[in-house]
Enzyme design. Structure first.
Site, short mmCIF file in Angstrom:
data_model
loop_
_atom_site.label_atom_id
_atom_site.label_comp_id
_atom_site.label_asym_id
_atom_site.label_seq_id
_atom_site.Cartn_x
_atom_site.Cartn_y
_atom_site.Cartn_z
N SER A 89 -11.19 -26.60 -13.53
CA SER A 89 -9.94 -26.22 -12.86
C SER A 89 -9.01 -25.47 -13.81
O SER A 89 -9.09 -25.63 -15.02
CB SER A 89 -9.21 -27.48 -12.38
OG SER A 89 -10.02 -28.23 -11.54
N1 SAH Z 1 -12.52 -32.25 -13.76
C1 SAH Z 1 -13.53 -31.25 -13.98
C2 SAH Z 1 -13.64 -30.34 -12.78
C3 SAH Z 1 -15.07 -30.21 -12.40
S1 SAH Z 1 -15.40 -29.41 -10.88
C4 SAH Z 1 -13.28 -30.49 -15.27
O1 SAH Z 1 -12.21 -30.68 -15.89
O2 SAH Z 1 -14.15 -29.75 -15.69
C5 SAH Z 1 -15.85 -30.77 -9.86
C6 SAH Z 1 -16.98 -31.63 -10.34
O3 SAH Z 1 -17.20 -32.64 -9.35
C7 SAH Z 1 -18.31 -30.93 -10.53
O4 SAH Z 1 -18.77 -31.14 -11.83
C8 SAH Z 1 -19.22 -31.58 -9.49
O5 SAH Z 1 -20.57 -31.69 -9.90
C9 SAH Z 1 -18.57 -32.94 -9.34
N2 SAH Z 1 -18.89 -33.63 -8.08
C10 SAH Z 1 -19.03 -33.13 -6.83
N3 SAH Z 1 -19.33 -34.11 -5.95
C11 SAH Z 1 -19.39 -35.27 -6.67
C12 SAH Z 1 -19.67 -36.64 -6.33
N4 SAH Z 1 -19.95 -37.01 -5.09
N5 SAH Z 1 -19.62 -37.56 -7.32
C13 SAH Z 1 -19.34 -37.20 -8.61
N6 SAH Z 1 -19.07 -35.93 -8.99
C14 SAH Z 1 -19.10 -34.98 -8.04
#
Ligand code: SAH
Length: 219
Positions: free
Chosen positions: A63
């Site tokens: 993000s």
């Molecule tokens: N907070 C992160 C943002 C990552 S984007 C950062 O600072 O980099 C969102 C993330 O959520 C992705 O890595 C994706 O794989 C994860 N995600 C999506 N669905 C999910 C689920 N059901 N359980 C755990 N993680 C999930």
């Protein structure tokens, strides 16, 4: 690029965050400490301190700094301060996790469903001196019942509706911050849980990758 250049860019990033309305000193301090360039691939390193979301592997994104700061700030309760036990869904590269750790949150659990990202996040966090957060490879929809309740829950992928298990695992007096919606339209929500029920506040429009359930195939 040398360390001084990164420090100067990070200081400018924090100044921009203040101009965008981020006021909480604890959050600003954490944003000023965490080396975001260590969390993204070298191809995008040059843009580490721009207010941009950037691609991670497996089609996921980190993000933009503003939204990380905004969501972190929303965990703050005017009466009790920041929660001391937080569950994060979507570790991604671990940047948001590092911000929570640098805000001084004592107990942090972070779930990621893509193994490669889960492993990389651990390396990124260690490289930037963060060892406290417990990283879990699993499905965020289930939460972590064994460690519940949590005073704060932060979801960094967008579910179509609020996951019920996570509502149950939120402590009374706790706060949940999440994007809600589909790929066309999402809004940031704050959910506050009291003994009388839940209060939902719809905030600004946002743009996150979808939160995927355990059945969705991972490329
Ligand atoms: N907070 C992160 C943002 C990552 S984007 C950062 O600072 O980099 C969102 C993330 O959520 C992705 O890595 C994706 O794989 C994860 N995600 C999506 N669905 C999910 C689920 N059901 N359980 C755990 N993680 C999930």
């Amino acid at each position: 690029m040398n360390t001084d250049t990164y420090i100067i860019r990070r200081t400018r990033m924090v100044e921009r965050l203040k101009l965008s309305g981020i006021r909480n000193e604890t959050v600003l301090h954490a944003m000023n400490r965490v080396p975001r360039h260590l969390f993204i691939g070298y191809i995008f390193e040059n843009h580490a301190y721009d207010d941009l979301s950037l691609p991670l592997s497996a089609g996921q994104t980190i993000s933009q700094p503003y939204i990380v700061a905004r969501m972190s700030e929303l965990l703050y309760d005017p009466h009790t301060g920041f929660p001391q036990k937080v569950l994060e869904i979507g570790t991604g590269c671990g940047y948001q996790t590092a911000i929570l750790e640098n805000m001084g949150i004592g107990e942090i659990y972070s779930i990621e469903r893509i193994k490669k990202l889960h492993d990389t996040a651990r390396d990124n966090l260690h490289n930037s001196g963060c060892y406290r957060a417990k990283l879990i490879y699993g499905d965020g929809y289930a939460g972590l019942p064994t460690f519940a309740p949590f005073n704060g829950i932060i979801i960094t992928a967008a579910p179509p509706k609020i996951p019920v298990a996570l509502l149950q695992q939120l402590a009374i007096g706790g706060r949940m911050v999440l994007p809600l919606g589909d790929e066309q339209q999402q809004f940031l929500y704050l959910i506050e849980k009291s003994e009388h029920g839940f209060r939902e506040t719809c905030l600004e429009r946002v743009n996150f990758v979808p939160m995927l359930d355990g059945k969705t195939q991972i490329q």
